[in-house]
Design a protein around this motif. Structure first.
Motif, PDB file in Angstrom:
ATOM      1  N   LEU A   1     104.057  35.370  33.209  1.00 60.27           N
ATOM      2  CA  LEU A   1     103.866  34.835  31.963  1.00 60.27           C
ATOM      3  C   LEU A   1     104.050  35.847  31.046  1.00 60.27           C
ATOM      4  O   LEU A   1     104.115  37.014  31.279  1.00 60.27           O
ATOM      5  CB  LEU A   1     102.527  34.009  31.633  1.00 60.27           C
ATOM      6  N   GLU A   2     104.623  35.444  29.733  1.00 53.67           N
ATOM      7  CA  GLU A   2     104.732  36.121  28.834  1.00 53.67           C
ATOM      8  C   GLU A   2     103.727  36.476  27.892  1.00 53.67           C
ATOM      9  O   GLU A   2     103.274  35.115  27.239  1.00 53.67           O
ATOM     10  CB  GLU A   2     106.233  35.745  28.039  1.00 53.67           C
ATOM     11  N   LEU A   3     103.278  37.530  27.544  1.00 58.67           N
ATOM     12  CA  LEU A   3     102.003  37.954  26.767  1.00 58.67           C
ATOM     13  C   LEU A   3     102.316  38.289  25.466  1.00 58.67           C
ATOM     14  O   LEU A   3     102.976  39.432  25.497  1.00 58.67           O
ATOM     15  CB  LEU A   3     101.031  38.608  27.383  1.00 58.67           C
ATOM     16  N   ARG A   4     102.061  37.817  24.276  1.00 62.35           N
ATOM     17  CA  ARG A   4     102.317  38.428  23.057  1.00 62.35           C
ATOM     18  C   ARG A   4     100.910  38.623  22.603  1.00 62.35           C
ATOM     19  O   ARG A   4     100.035  37.728  22.032  1.00 62.35           O
ATOM     20  CB  ARG A   4     103.055  37.633  22.247  1.00 62.35           C
ATOM     21  N   SER A   5     100.316  39.788  22.419  1.00 65.01           N
ATOM     22  CA  SER A   5      99.067  40.274  22.218  1.00 65.01           C
ATOM     23  C   SER A   5      98.692  40.357  20.672  1.00 65.01           C
ATOM     24  O   SER A   5      98.529  41.558  20.443  1.00 65.01           O
ATOM     25  CB  SER A   5      98.510  41.607  23.264  1.00 65.01           C
ATOM     26  N   ARG A   6      98.961  39.453  19.915  1.00 63.76           N
ATOM     27  CA  ARG A   6      98.509  39.460  18.678  1.00 63.76           C
ATOM     28  C   ARG A   6      98.206  38.031  18.102  1.00 63.76           C
ATOM     29  O   ARG A   6      98.264  37.044  18.766  1.00 63.76           O
ATOM     30  CB  ARG A   6      99.917  40.046  17.831  1.00 63.76           C
ATOM     31  N   ASP A   7      98.185  37.833  16.683  1.00 66.11           N
ATOM     32  CA  ASP A   7      97.913  36.582  16.231  1.00 66.11           C
ATOM     33  C   ASP A   7      99.342  35.891  16.291  1.00 66.11           C
ATOM     34  O   ASP A   7     100.260  36.254  15.933  1.00 66.11           O
ATOM     35  CB  ASP A   7      97.237  36.793  14.547  1.00 66.11           C
TER      36      ASP A   7
ATOM     37  N   GLN B   1     110.902  25.238  31.844  1.00 69.08           N
ATOM     38  CA  GLN B   1     110.890  24.846  30.487  1.00 69.08           C
ATOM     39  C   GLN B   1     109.835  25.768  29.778  1.00 69.08           C
ATOM     40  O   GLN B   1     108.636  25.692  30.525  1.00 69.08           O
ATOM     41  CB  GLN B   1     110.261  23.320  30.339  1.00 69.08           C
ATOM     42  N   LEU B   2     110.181  26.087  28.535  1.00 71.15           N
ATOM     43  CA  LEU B   2     109.311  27.294  28.124  1.00 71.15           C
ATOM     44  C   LEU B   2     108.196  26.364  27.303  1.00 71.15           C
ATOM     45  O   LEU B   2     108.331  25.613  26.461  1.00 71.15           O
ATOM     46  CB  LEU B   2     109.848  27.911  27.082  1.00 71.15           C
TER      47      LEU B   2
ATOM     48  N   ALA C   1     106.416  25.591  34.856  1.00 74.86           N
ATOM     49  CA  ALA C   1     106.819  25.992  33.523  1.00 74.86           C
ATOM     50  C   ALA C   1     107.014  27.502  33.573  1.00 74.86           C
ATOM     51  O   ALA C   1     106.364  28.359  34.107  1.00 74.86           O
ATOM     52  CB  ALA C   1     105.835  25.432  32.686  1.00 74.86           C
ATOM     53  N   LEU C   2     107.719  27.887  32.294  1.00 77.54           N
ATOM     54  CA  LEU C   2     107.736  29.193  31.907  1.00 77.54           C
ATOM     55  C   LEU C   2     106.747  29.229  30.674  1.00 77.54           C
ATOM     56  O   LEU C   2     106.761  28.256  29.955  1.00 77.54           O
ATOM     57  CB  LEU C   2     108.975  29.704  31.431  1.00 77.54           C
TER      58      LEU C   2
ATOM     59  N   LEU D   1     106.985  22.430  24.785  1.00 80.17           N
ATOM     60  CA  LEU D   1     105.676  21.896  24.601  1.00 80.17           C
ATOM     61  C   LEU D   1     104.969  22.953  24.127  1.00 80.17           C
ATOM     62  O   LEU D   1     105.027  24.202  24.365  1.00 80.17           O
ATOM     63  CB  LEU D   1     105.099  21.519  25.810  1.00 80.17           C
ATOM     64  N   VAL D   2     104.063  22.487  23.023  1.00 76.34           N
ATOM     65  CA  VAL D   2     103.098  23.743  22.467  1.00 76.34           C
ATOM     66  C   VAL D   2     101.728  23.195  22.579  1.00 76.34           C
ATOM     67  O   VAL D   2     101.423  21.909  22.462  1.00 76.34           O
ATOM     68  CB  VAL D   2     103.501  23.702  20.875  1.00 76.34           C
ATOM     69  N   PHE D   3     100.741  24.177  22.973  1.00 78.79           N
ATOM     70  CA  PHE D   3      99.242  24.086  22.998  1.00 78.79           C
ATOM     71  C   PHE D   3      98.912  24.922  22.051  1.00 78.79           C
ATOM     72  O   PHE D   3      98.978  26.044  22.097  1.00 78.79           O
ATOM     73  CB  PHE D   3      98.666  24.417  24.512  1.00 78.79           C
TER      74      PHE D   3
END
Ligand SMILES: C[C@@]1(CC(=O)O)C2=NC(=C\c3[nH]c(c(CCC(=O)O)c3CC(=O)O)Cc3[nH]c(c(CC(=O)O)c3CCC(=O)O)/C=C3\N/C(=C\2)[C@@H](CCC(=O)O)[C@]3(C)CC(=O)O)/[C@H]1CCC(=O)O
Ligand SMILES: NC(=O)c1ccc[n+]([C@@H]2O[C@H](COP(=O)([O-])OP(=O)(O)OC[C@H]3O[C@@H](n4cnc5c(N)ncnc54)[C@H](O)[C@@H]3O)[C@@H](O)[C@H]2O)c1
Length: 210
Positions: free
Chosen positions: A59-65, A14-15, A37-38, A76-78
């Motif tokens: 993991l997938e990293l988005r290096s920005r705001d 689950q993402l 989890a993903l 789920l969101v943290f």
């Protein structure tokens, strides 16, 4: 506030989105990965461990705001940045989309919180203080760790095996329950703890005998 409703989620594949990449985000990320989890992380800066997991494709990293579209596909969101206004924006976006949100700087805005957990194989004991004192939750977790040793993991493996066998072989529900009761009241746990593995089979057979 109402009391919180405890559940154990199956996060396999689950993402889960984690906004922020500091030490608090890292703790949440590690526990999410442990549960299969993903994980998608959005953060201009991250800890060395998060950086390493990204290089290893763990993991997938988005290096920005953060931007709202980062929520796409999330289960789920943290919100774990050190910027209250960013965390608040994530909360509002999640409310709009009806997504479960954990925000690390505002317990009242969370619709789920993360407990302190002790694991022994399949056994998981979670401690929550309803946000009143995470430090006390961690202290209680450490106390429980002393009481519930690694033998509980092995004991549960045995119980799960025998349970399957009994569910297949014993038709009468009362009889099944008596066997399960005998098993958990037996001294198998102590035998595991003392390393007396040769006596375990005999004890199981004794519990199974009618
Ligand atoms: C259990 C654990 C799970 C985890 O995070 O994995 C967890 N916090 C842990 C550690 C910890 N947290 C904090 C400290 C520093 C000492 C202190 O301040 O007390 C330490 C100790 C440390 O870092 O060692 C500070 C803190 N925490 C929150 C705020 C915001 C606020 O209260 O406003 C602030 C103030 C920040 C500030 O000062 O600005 C909020 C939350 N923290 C929660 C969970 C949720 C409620 C859990 C419950 O109901 O008990 C909740 C509501 C939301 C959430 O995060 O889910 C993990 C222990 C794991 C373990 O060791 O077993
Ligand atoms: N819930 C808990 O368990 C707990 C424990 C301690 C502290 N806290 C709270 O958590 C907050 C975070 O703590 P920390 O030690 O991880 O902070 P930190 O300073 O180590 O990390 C903050 C992270 O937020 C990221 N960030 C900032 N702006 C962003 C944006 N617009 N989009 C995406 N990411 C952004 C940064 O890149 C950085 O990685 C603290 O401010 C504190 O209020 C919570």
């Amino acid at each position: 506030m109402n009391c919180l409703y405890p559940v154990y989620l199956n996060l396999d594949q689950q993402l889960c989105l984690v906004v922020g990449g500091g030490k608090v985000a890292e703790r949440k990320i590690c526990s999410l990965l442990e549960c299969g989890a993903l994980v998608r992380v959005v953060s201009p800066q991250v800890t060395p461990l998060i950086e390493q997991y990204s290089r290893q494709n763990k993991l997938e990293l988005r290096s920005r705001d953060y931007q709202t579209s980062d929520l796409d596909g999330a289960f789920l969101v943290f919100a774990a940045t050190n910027q209250p206004q960013v965390n608040q924006r994530v909360v509002e976006d999640c409310r709009q989309r009806n997504l479960p949100i954990n925000v690390v700087d505002n317990p009242a805005a969370c619709n789920f919180t993360v407990p302190s957990v002790i694991r022994r194989g399949k056994l998981a004991i979670a401690v929550s203080t309803g946000g009143a004192s995470p430090l006390l939750a961690a202290k209680i977790r450490r106390q429980l760790e002393g009481h519930f040793g690694p033998e509980y993991g092995d004991f549960l493996e045995i119980l799960a095996d025998v349970r399957q066998q009994v569910l297949n072989d014993v038709e009468d529900i009362t009889e099944r329950q008596e066997i399960f009761k005998k098993l958990i009241e037996s001294d198998i746990l102590e035998l595991i703890k003392e390393g007396k593995h040769d006596l375990i089979k005999e004890r199981i057979d004794k519990c199974l005998s009618r």
